[in-house]
Structure formats: C-alpha cells, structure tokens
Enzyme design. Sequence first.
Site, PDB file in Angstrom:
ATOM      1  N   LYS A  33      -8.303  -2.731   0.201  1.00  0.00           N
ATOM      2  CA  LYS A  33      -7.806  -1.799   1.289  1.00  0.00           C
ATOM      3  C   LYS A  33      -8.701  -0.330   1.044  1.00  0.00           C
ATOM      4  O   LYS A  33      -9.779   0.294   2.659  1.00  0.00           O
ATOM      5  CB  LYS A  33      -6.630  -1.642   2.315  1.00  0.00           C
ATOM      6  N   ARG A  58       1.045  -1.205   0.011  1.00  0.00           N
ATOM      7  CA  ARG A  58       0.083  -0.138  -0.015  1.00  0.00           C
ATOM      8  C   ARG A  58       0.572   1.585  -0.137  1.00  0.00           C
ATOM      9  O   ARG A  58       1.997   1.049   0.291  1.00  0.00           O
ATOM     10  CB  ARG A  58      -0.573   0.107   1.215  1.00  0.00           C
ATOM     11  N   ASP A 106     -10.249 -11.323   8.304  1.00  0.00           N
ATOM     12  CA  ASP A 106     -10.055 -10.426   8.374  1.00  0.00           C
ATOM     13  C   ASP A 106     -10.919  -8.884   8.329  1.00  0.00           C
ATOM     14  O   ASP A 106     -10.097  -7.860   8.976  1.00  0.00           O
ATOM     15  CB  ASP A 106      -9.118  -9.525   6.851  1.00  0.00           C
ATOM     16  N   ARG A 161       1.921 -11.690  -1.895  1.00  0.00           N
ATOM     17  CA  ARG A 161       0.218 -11.812  -1.105  1.00  0.00           C
ATOM     18  C   ARG A 161       0.176 -13.279  -1.782  1.00  0.00           C
ATOM     19  O   ARG A 161       0.430 -13.102  -3.578  1.00  0.00           O
ATOM     20  CB  ARG A 161      -0.368 -10.778  -0.992  1.00  0.00           C
ATOM     21  N   SER A 188      -0.145  -7.393  13.168  1.00  0.00           N
ATOM     22  CA  SER A 188       1.058  -8.484  11.899  1.00  0.00           C
ATOM     23  C   SER A 188       1.740  -8.835  13.223  1.00  0.00           C
ATOM     24  O   SER A 188       2.432  -8.158  13.981  1.00  0.00           O
ATOM     25  CB  SER A 188       1.918  -7.814  11.819  1.00  0.00           C
ATOM     26  N   HIS A 223     -11.390  -5.336  12.066  1.00  0.00           N
ATOM     27  CA  HIS A 223     -10.422  -5.422  11.983  1.00  0.00           C
ATOM     28  C   HIS A 223      -9.672  -6.794  11.774  1.00  0.00           C
ATOM     29  O   HIS A 223      -9.119  -6.871  13.087  1.00  0.00           O
ATOM     30  CB  HIS A 223      -9.122  -4.751  11.416  1.00  0.00           C
ATOM     31  N   LYS A 263      -2.452 -13.818  15.246  1.00  0.00           N
ATOM     32  CA  LYS A 263      -3.850 -14.425  14.358  1.00  0.00           C
ATOM     33  C   LYS A 263      -4.384 -15.203  13.099  1.00  0.00           C
ATOM     34  O   LYS A 263      -5.682 -15.764  14.037  1.00  0.00           O
ATOM     35  CB  LYS A 263      -4.438 -12.665  14.436  1.00  0.00           C
ATOM     36  N   THR A 264      -3.860 -15.215  12.763  1.00  0.00           N
ATOM     37  CA  THR A 264      -4.367 -16.182  11.885  1.00  0.00           C
ATOM     38  C   THR A 264      -3.993 -17.699  12.283  1.00  0.00           C
ATOM     39  O   THR A 264      -4.523 -18.144  11.693  1.00  0.00           O
ATOM     40  CB  THR A 264      -2.861 -16.322  10.260  1.00  0.00           C
TER      41      THR A 264
END
Length: 547
Positions: free
Chosen positions: A209, A55, A265, A336, A246, A228, A250-251
């Site tokens: 996003k 981004r 997400d 990604r 990050s 989020h 979480k994942t």
Amino acid sequence: MDLKSKVLDIVSKHDNVLENIDRQIMIQESVDNKEVIIGACGALATWTPTESTGRSPKDTLIVKRPISEENIDWTSPNNIPVDQETFDMIFEDALIALNNKEKLYVTDRVIGADSSYSLPVKTITDFALTALFTDNMFRPVPEDLNKSVFYQNDFYLLTLPYDKLNKEKYQGRLRKLDDGTTSDMAVIMDFDRKIGIVFGSAYMGSVKKLMFTVMNYLLPFEEVLPLHCSANEGKGGDSALLLGLSGTGKTTLSADPKRALLGDDEHGWGDQGIANFENGCYAKMIDINPRKEPDIYDAVMHTDDYLHHGAIVENAMIYPTGEFDYNDDRFTPNSRASYPLVYLKNIKESSTSGHPKTILFLTADAYGVIPPVAKLSPEQAMLWFLMGYTSKLAGTETGVTTPKATFSRFFGQPFMPCNPDIYANMLGEKMERHHTNVYLINTGWSGGPYGIGKRMDITMTRAMVDAALSGDLENVNYIEDELFHVMVPQSCPGVPDEILNPKNTWDDKEAYENQAKELAMKFSKAFDKAYGHKDIRKEVILQCPGK
C-alpha cells in the site's frame, strides 16, 4: 551525498548482500531464517506481531515538502504530514539498522505493466520474506524500461519489519499512544526524493500500500489516472473496471469465466489504456469458500514443492499437520495470502488492455434505497467517484444492527493523496474522450433496509453486470432519480422490471421515502465536510444526492 547514494554506499560496503537472487533461493532463505513454516500444500505460513496484523493508518506519514505539498489534500484524514527533519532522522536510523544486519536482501522490480510509466523500485530489507513478497507483488523489469517517464529515477524502499524506533527520541515527532508513550513504528513516504521507509510494521500490506500510494501521487502528473479497482477483458478485447469497497462484491464479480482478469486491485488508465500495477494478488483469506472462490483458493492451496510454490499465507491458523483453517479468526480476521497472478486460471498475462468500454461502481446499500443498477453521466460519475459510497452494518453485540453510511473517496481514500479535483476531473475527461459508460451497481438490499429487506440476489446482480458489459443497457429507456441524481433503466435483460425501481419493492412506500431522504442528506453532509472548500465544479456538486 544525497539520500539514495547513502543507501547504495551501505549496500556496496556490506559483507553479505543477496541482490536479485533466484526466487527459489528467496523461498529457501525465508525457511532457513525461520521467517516462515511450510504448509502441507507447499505454501509458506507466517505470523506477525499483534500490532502488525493490518495497516497502521495513524503511523502512515507523508513528508511535507515545498515541491509537493500544494498537490496534497492535507484535510483528508489519511494524509498525515511529517516534517523533513523527522524523516531524515528515521532515514538515518534505517541506514544504521541495515548496516548492522547480518544479511541484506535487495530486489529490483517495477510497479506498472505499461512500460511508458513503469516505476522502478529498489527494495532493501533484512527479511527474506519481504524480498519474496516483492517478487510476488511487483513486476519484473521490462526490456523497454527506457520508455518510462521514471527511467533512471527509481523509488527506493527501505523495510525493517521487526526493528522499532526509539520512543524517547521521537517524542513529539511521531504519534502519541494511549498510554502516553510515542509510537515506535513509521510507514513514511517522501514523494519528492522518491524514498519510502517501513520501520516496525511487519504487515506485508504496508509494503504494497505504500507503493500504491506513491503511484497514486505520481501518476496524475503524467496524465495517468490511478484507480483502486479490479479490471478484466472480454473476448472481443473490451476492458472493464470494477470499483468498490470491501463487502460490495468486487472480487466475486470481477472473477468472470467469460472475461480474462488483468488484476484485482490497482490499475492505471493512461494513453494506451488500462494497465495493472502489480504482478500478484494479496487476497483476504478469512472464511474463504473453495466452492464460491475456487480460483483464489486454488492459487493459494494448490499442492507443489515449497521451492516452486511461494504463495505466502499471513496470519491464518495452521495446525501441526500443516493444514490451514481459514475459518478461525481468533488472531485476526485479516488473514491474507500473496501469490503471483499466473497462479490464477483465467488471466491476461500482459495485464494490459485498451481503454475501458465500461466502468462499474459497486455499492452495498443496506438502507435499501439505491437502485440496483443506474447509468451515470460524466458529472454524476465524478460525484459518485468523489463519494465512494457503501454502507456497513454495525456490530451485533447489543442485538441491534443498523446500517452506517460509509464514504471513502475514490473507493480508496487512504491511498489517494492528491487534491480531489485532480482525480475527479481526470475521470470525467477520460470518460468523454474514450466514450466510456459508467454504471452504479447496488449489490445491497432490496425491499427494505437490512433486517427487513433481502440482499440483492447474486443472479440478478450478475444479469445487470452482464447487460452493462455487453452494451445491452445502452439501448433502453431511462428515468432520472431526482433525489439521488442517477439514471434508472426501465428494463434490463434477465431482470424483472419491477425491481429496477427500489420503491416498488418496499411494502411501506412512506418508509421508503423517509429512508431515501435520510440517506441523501447523509451524502450532502459528507460532501460538504470533505469538499465544501475544495475546487469542485458546480455541475458536479449539483449531482450530489440531497442537493
């Protein structure tokens, strides 16, 4: 003619428009246009220019208009205003560029699995891969879209990933670069007229996003709290949310074989419960380990005919054989993959669930002073939600690694444009109304800071998460940590009692006290800087560490 009518006029008069074409045709068009190459497994590989490997926050802009400007926190560093005239100039340039393209792709999808607030999105682009990305990531239009508060009020998204704006034309209007010239890229949102433009950014995350930010602005005014987070559901129908930046796990922690995944997400918490915004996942692939994250790896790397595959691998090394190398980060560490949720094995296909019984805030505290698990009252939860704390480690170039406290409001600062009290108050109200428990889980260090202590054992963390989700932590005794203002359990099934109080795990108790006070003061200063002049309730302010 209003702006949306101008877009429709361009599309209707264009000689070659592929509108809502079959997924296989999107894939074939991406191949024929040389936008991708086909990997050995059938997934599609693509690369972006170097300025588009992630981004571009400094080129991500919000139009400042009288209707919405009072709802937006312009003191947040990610809410960069742009005037209406500049937006209109970029919009006209986008129309001219689209009109001159040999071919246009149009997709109609929605954001949001709950039809009562699904947002219809019409994407117009010259890039077949962008159309395929929206097919992966945005949801099919539901039959009952007429129930939506946004029915017949579509959001229009114009994307020109490889076009560039005229630097001279936008001098003084867009960002000034280090070389003295003006940026030729803009990711820009007009919340009031419901139009977004991605001009010059080929990073597919810019599309995702932008729409996430739009939802995060629109939904609070429809009594929906946007989050989020990842979400999953137990066999008894109980839903849980996991929020974390990050590196917090979480994942890993949301991928639970005993619980079905709703999404990884972006979710909304409305009157009916939890609903995923998306149709797919956009997973980070660098250093992915097929043994540790088999479901994600298989979703991307399963073998299929390319016309039936459609996973998009962005900016990862690929050899002439078509084999990917996810350990090579020379181009970017931000490789990604985009793929539909249905490529995962353990999901709930509706992507909806009831009101969450449990919410987990994940942090990776490298100072080693945050309890590994703690329960939060509504006011405490609102405070930790506002702060979005984790810590990151400095680079190792000088041979020195020290923790750095990181605060990202609501665990997603770049994408949460509204004034902070709006989101925080909604969380507190929904917690109380639906009797939701919130726990803080520290996946970071124990026994000392990074370099002295050790990372919390994943089996211990999973035991704490299981205890929180099962309700076992509702029936234990708690003591308040008066410095960090959290409730620390005195026991937890499957976890030794002595590690629940972080001070117990340090050999040097005085060093612990000093480190804890230092981190608490970082909280206090960060809170004052971000929210000192905001409308935050006093009882929430008092829950800030260091106060």
